[in-house]
Design a protein around this motif. Structure first.
Motif, PDB file in Angstrom:
ATOM      1  N   ASN A  41       0.821  -1.209   0.000  1.00  0.00           N
ATOM      2  CA  ASN A  41       0.000   0.000   0.000  1.00  0.00           C
ATOM      3  C   ASN A  41       0.858   1.263   0.000  1.00  0.00           C
ATOM      4  O   ASN A  41       0.526   2.248  -0.665  1.00  0.00           O
TER       5      ASN A  41
ATOM      6  N   ASN B 290       2.208   1.642  -3.495  1.00  0.00           N
ATOM      7  CA  ASN B 290       1.163   2.181  -4.376  1.00  0.00           C
ATOM      8  C   ASN B 290       0.918   3.664  -4.127  1.00  0.00           C
ATOM      9  O   ASN B 290       0.770   4.442  -5.063  1.00  0.00           O
ATOM     10  N   LYS B 291       0.900   4.047  -2.861  1.00  0.00           N
ATOM     11  CA  LYS B 291       0.643   5.442  -2.512  1.00  0.00           C
ATOM     12  C   LYS B 291       1.705   6.364  -3.099  1.00  0.00           C
ATOM     13  O   LYS B 291       1.402   7.441  -3.600  1.00  0.00           O
TER      14      LYS B 291
END
Length: 124
Positions: A108, A111-112
């Motif tokens: 995550n 991805n961020k």
């Protein structure tokens, strides 16, 4: 005995909170006591109870199991090999779940920030 092995320390030599927690643990899965019940009986916070149980096992050599089964949830002193195996299985299951959470968190973050996983690992 190996260097990292610990002999069980006598109860009267344990810190007060550890003695309080340990004194409430009963033999057998069917007698497991929840953190909430220990907290009500001792006034010790749930976080501190878990820390005490961890230290009783890691630092002081006690064998303490835990269960998340509906009617048998909480901490207990294993009396059979089956209960000892359950204690290990419960921890192994938690380790897997924490590892999954760690991997998802890294993914995550990657991805961020629009970066690859290796870069995300370096930044955490």
């Amino acid at each position: 005995m190996k260097e990292n092995d610990h002999e069980k320390k006598p109860m009267d030599e344990l810190p007060l909170e550890h003695r309080q927690v340990l004194s409430l643990l009963r033999e057998g899965l069917e007698n497991a006591i929840t953190v909430n019940d220990i907290q009500k009986l001792t006034g010790i916070s749930s976080v501190r109870i878990r820390q005490c149980v961890n230290q009783l096992i890691v630092k002081y050599g006690y064998i303490i199991g835990s269960s998340t089964k509906f009617k048998e949830s909480g901490f207990f002193i294993p009396v059979t090999m089956s209960e000892e195996k359950l204690a290990i299985t419960q921890l192994s299951s938690r380790v897997r779940k924490i590892s999954e959470r760690e991997k998802a968190l890294i993914r995550n973050i990657a991805n961020k920030h629009n970066i690859d996983l290796i870069e995300a690992l370096r930044s955490t």
